[in-house]
Design a protein around this motif. Structure first.
Motif, PDB file in Angstrom:
ATOM      1  N   UNK A 687     -80.482 -29.872 -38.008  1.00 30.37           N
ATOM      2  CA  UNK A 687     -81.071 -30.584 -39.135  1.00 30.37           C
ATOM      3  C   UNK A 687     -80.095 -31.654 -39.592  1.00 30.37           C
ATOM      4  N   UNK A 688     -80.561 -32.874 -39.645  1.00 34.51           N
ATOM      5  CA  UNK A 688     -79.733 -34.004 -40.050  1.00 34.51           C
ATOM      6  C   UNK A 688     -79.963 -34.279 -41.536  1.00 34.51           C
ATOM      7  N   UNK A 689     -78.884 -34.290 -42.316  1.00 34.23           N
ATOM      8  CA  UNK A 689     -78.945 -34.545 -43.743  1.00 34.23           C
ATOM      9  C   UNK A 689     -78.151 -35.813 -44.038  1.00 34.23           C
ATOM     10  N   UNK A 690     -78.781 -36.764 -44.656  1.00 37.10           N
ATOM     11  CA  UNK A 690     -78.116 -38.005 -45.036  1.00 37.10           C
ATOM     12  C   UNK A 690     -78.012 -38.077 -46.556  1.00 37.10           C
ATOM     13  N   UNK A 691     -76.861 -38.561 -47.052  1.00 40.23           N
ATOM     14  CA  UNK A 691     -76.687 -38.723 -48.494  1.00 40.23           C
ATOM     15  C   UNK A 691     -75.821 -39.948 -48.755  1.00 40.23           C
ATOM     16  N   UNK A 692     -76.020 -40.534 -49.923  1.00 41.30           N
ATOM     17  CA  UNK A 692     -75.348 -41.774 -50.313  1.00 41.30           C
ATOM     18  C   UNK A 692     -73.904 -41.479 -50.720  1.00 41.30           C
ATOM     19  N   UNK A 693     -72.944 -42.203 -50.137  1.00 45.59           N
ATOM     20  CA  UNK A 693     -71.528 -42.006 -50.466  1.00 45.59           C
ATOM     21  C   UNK A 693     -71.077 -43.033 -51.502  1.00 45.59           C
ATOM     22  N   UNK A 694     -71.109 -44.290 -51.184  1.00 45.76           N
ATOM     23  CA  UNK A 694     -70.744 -45.306 -52.147  1.00 45.76           C
ATOM     24  C   UNK A 694     -71.276 -46.653 -51.686  1.00 45.76           C
ATOM     25  N   UNK A 695     -71.303 -47.591 -52.595  1.00 42.86           N
ATOM     26  CA  UNK A 695     -71.811 -48.932 -52.319  1.00 42.86           C
ATOM     27  C   UNK A 695     -70.745 -49.947 -52.698  1.00 42.86           C
ATOM     28  N   UNK A 696     -70.438 -50.839 -51.797  1.00 41.26           N
ATOM     29  CA  UNK A 696     -69.467 -51.893 -52.046  1.00 41.26           C
ATOM     30  C   UNK A 696     -70.166 -53.247 -51.953  1.00 41.26           C
ATOM     31  N   UNK A 697     -69.970 -54.085 -52.957  1.00 39.60           N
ATOM     32  CA  UNK A 697     -70.565 -55.421 -52.988  1.00 39.60           C
ATOM     33  C   UNK A 697     -69.436 -56.452 -52.964  1.00 39.60           C
TER      34      UNK A 697
END
Length: 701
Positions: A687-697
């Motif tokens: 089972x592949x689980x994806x989650x948001x780590x961080x966002x850089x702009x």
């Protein structure tokens, strides 16, 4: 020969027996007295141990007696009244059994009395609590136990000098200054478990140096030069320092709430407001020697006191406190009153030391037809070097420029007189003056800047000759910058209109300033370069309660304290230009304190040359920063690769274990295969689980 001696002893013993028998025959009573020179091998303690414990002592019966000196000398007609007063004061420590008032040949008391209590504990309590009690302006009680006479009589006449103590190595208290990248340290107080953390402001992320729970019970404080970290406890204050933050010294002072270091870190002042409510002989105000931990002197803190009660000269040679119509200046290391007398200054309201010279500035309020006055006083000569009369004064505040070149006196004045009642003037309206004293010029000229609007904040540029003022009413708040030059009156350099700010925070290195709207203004921030008065960045840290510059002027911290609000607590780190570098949300965050640095050893000329050629040096630091960032990225990639490798290895082990347990599963399930063995690849479901780590702009200019 031996036989001959034994025979002589035997004959001698026979003669003694015969004489004893003859004496018995004569007196008919045996003689049990010891012969001359006889020493009994058994001591009295062995024979009469229990009885000797009950043996009366010379001090029995006088341990409950106290001697009170400093009693008013009165005649027979006033003795009864004096006795009533004495009983009222001393009977609260216990019932007085007897009292004795020595008198001279004229029947007048001699100025000292004897009082006896029922228990020695009552006498001891009377000595602790009634000593130095002022009965009136001329009489102060000096109370001692009667047994103290014997104690002081037994002091040997030959004085033995104390033995020298071995030197205790404290380590390098300024080790942090040797950091090759010149990173600064800061301390964080967290209300959760009273946690105190020491961080290194390294790039790209700060790193923790030390963390301890319950390190302090209320607050912590750095010493002025950054050598020590002070922590507060119920029984006193502890100082910590060195690479491992070991304990350097402890100062026992129950209930201590306030401390103050002398500028050179030689002495520490501790203050316990609740000392009167604590049991025993408690002291409110104590000055300590930091190096030895010895108590140098204690003071009585009467009436309303504004902390710090004592204010120190820049070199630790003198400290002073204000009293009713007087200024008391003390010298170190004797801690005695300078010239053995206070300076009488009727109407004195406040005073302040120059940060670089032994010069005091104080102001005196108006008294009827006598104007208010600001005076500069040299110490220890007490010469008045300059005085300035002021009229219609409501209040004064004194602000020294950091290098001691200028003194600004912020004067609040009444604008007009509306009536005169009983020799008192009634005023209406206010306006404000800034009296600028040029301390380095001949005869110390004074210039004046007048502002008609209410003043909200004033601050000198630490390195330079500019000062900033926040003034105005309601939404029309302005920020004005003035420049001061030798031989010239202060000139207006720039005025910003309609600014939402109420606090000024200059960079310790000068030039840059943060205009902050704290508390009810929502945390607005403006970063200003005062060389050309350009607003470098305007932003906001909502509900910010604190702004702190680091000691080098490279970074600024804005914080939301748990002591002010319970939500969104934490701190943000900015560059001096207003670029956000880090946002840290910390539950129950209370305070961030940068570790101070001592004054630079470089001469002003060399500092000026470095600033002039800053571009020459900046290239190597920029390349070092890029290398550090790339190194951090490389370390992050390697760390992620290692985590993936560990996961693959762990997964393989678990698959092998799952296959080896095949027989056991079939046995438990009555030989029914539920593993769906269509192919080897379907032995394990993934089972592949994806989650948001961080966002850089990144903004490309």
């Amino acid at each position: 020969m031996a036989k001959k001696k034994d025979a002589e002893k035997a004959s001698h013993g026979n003669e003694n027996n015969k004489s004893a028998k003859n004496e018995g025959n004569e007196d008919d009573e045996p003689n049990f007295s010891d012969p001359e020179g006889y020493t009994d091998p058994i001591s009295d303690e062995e024979l009469l141990g229990d009885l000797l414990k009950q043996k009366p002592h010379e001090t029995d019966g006088v341990e409950s007696v106290i001697v009170v000196d400093g009693v008013p000398q009165v005649g027979p007609d006033r003795l009864e009244k004096l006795s009533v007063v004495i009983n009222k004061i001393f009977s609260k420590f216990g019932p007085i059994v007897s009292e004795y008032y020595p008198k001279n040949e004229n029947g007048h008391t001699k100025g000292y009395i004897f009082l006896e209590y029922g228990k020695p504990q009552h006498a001891l309590e009377a000595v602790k609590l009634a000593n130095n009690y002022k009965i009136d302006k001329q009489h102060t009680f000096v109370v001692n136990l009667f047994t103290d006479f014997k104690k002081y009589e037994d002091i040997p006449g030959d004085w033995e000098p104390p033995q020298p103590q071995p030197y205790k190595e404290l380590g390098n208290l300024h080790y942090y200054l040797l950091d090759p990248d010149a990173y600064d340290q800061f301390c964080i107080i967290n209300a959760a478990n009273s946690t105190v953390q020491i961080w290194l402001n390294s790039a790209p992320e700060p790193t923790i140096v030390e963390e301890r729970q319950r390190w302090s019970e209320t607050y912590v404080s750095w010493s002025p030069l950054g050598s020590y970290l002070a922590t507060f406890h119920k029984k006193g204050v502890a100082l910590w320092g060195g690479p491992g933050f070991g304990q350097i010294m402890r100062f026992s002072h129950n209930g201590v709430q306030f401390i103050d270091f002398s500028p050179c870190e030689k002495y520490l002042v501790t203050f316990s407001p609740q000392a009167d409510d604590l049991p025993g002989d408690q002291k409110k105000l104590i000055i300590w020697d930091i190096r030895t931990g010895l108590e140098k002197r204690t003071f009585v803190a009467d009436g309303l006191n504004v902390w710090p009660i004592f204010r120190w000269s820049h070199d630790d040679q003198y400290f002073a406190r204000i009293g009713t119509d007087m200024l008391s200046v003390y010298g170190t290391p004797s801690f005695g009153l300078l010239d053995k007398k206070s300076i009488k200054i009727p109407g004195i309201r406040d005073f302040s030391w120059s940060p670089t010279d032994n010069v005091l500035a104080y102001w005196v309020a108006e008294d009827k037809d006598v104007p208010a006055r600001v005076t500069l006083l040299e110490i220890p000569s007490r010469n008045e070097t300059r005085a300035k009369n002021l009229f219609n004064v409501a209040d004064c505040k004194m602000h020294w420029q950091k290098s001691g070149d200028y003194l600004c006196v912020n004067v609040n004045r009444y604008s007009k007189i509306i009536r005169k009642e009983k020799n008192e003037l009634k005023y209406s309206g206010m306006y404000y003056n800034f009296e600028i004293f040029h301390m380095r010029e001949k005869q110390i000229p004074v210039d004046s800047v007048e502002i008609k609007e209410p003043i909200h904040a004033f601050a000198w540029e630490p390195v330079g000759s500019k000062f900033a003022i926040i003034h105005g009413d309601g939404p029309n708040i302005s920020v004005s910058f003035y420049g001061v030059k030798t031989g010239h009156t202060p000139s207006l350099l720039k005025r910003f209109e309609k600014k939402a700010c109420n606090s000024l925070f200059w960079s310790p290195a000068g030039q840059f300033i943060v205009l902050a709207g704290l508390r009810n203004l929502g945390g607005t921030l403006e970063f200003v370069d005062t060389n050309d008065f350009v607003v470098m960045h305007s932003t906001e840290h909502f509900a910010a309660s604190d702004v702190e510059w680091d000691p080098t002027g490279r970074y600024v911290v804005t914080a939301v304290s748990y002591w002010k609000t319970k939500v969104d607590t934490g701190y943000w780190i900015w560059s001096f230009q207003g670029k956000i570098l880090k946002r840290a949300s910390v539950e129950t965050f209370c305070k961030l304190l940068w570790r101070p640095r001592p004054k630079s050893l470089l001469p002003a000329k060399q500092v000026g040359e470095i600033k002039k050629n800053l571009k020459k040096y900046s290239a190597q630091f920029e390349s070092k920063d890029r290398l550090r960032m790339s190194k951090a990225s490389k370390e992050l990639i390697e760390k992620r690769a290692k985590l993936l490798e560990d996961f693959v290895e762990y997964k393989a082990k678990r698959v092998e274990q799952w296959k080896s347990q095949k027989g056991r599963r079939l046995e438990l399930r009555n030989n029914i295969d539920t593993d769906e063995l269509d192919s080897d690849t379907k032995n394990v479901e993934e089972e592949v689980v994806e989650f948001f780590i961080k966002e850089e702009i990144t903004v490309l200019e």
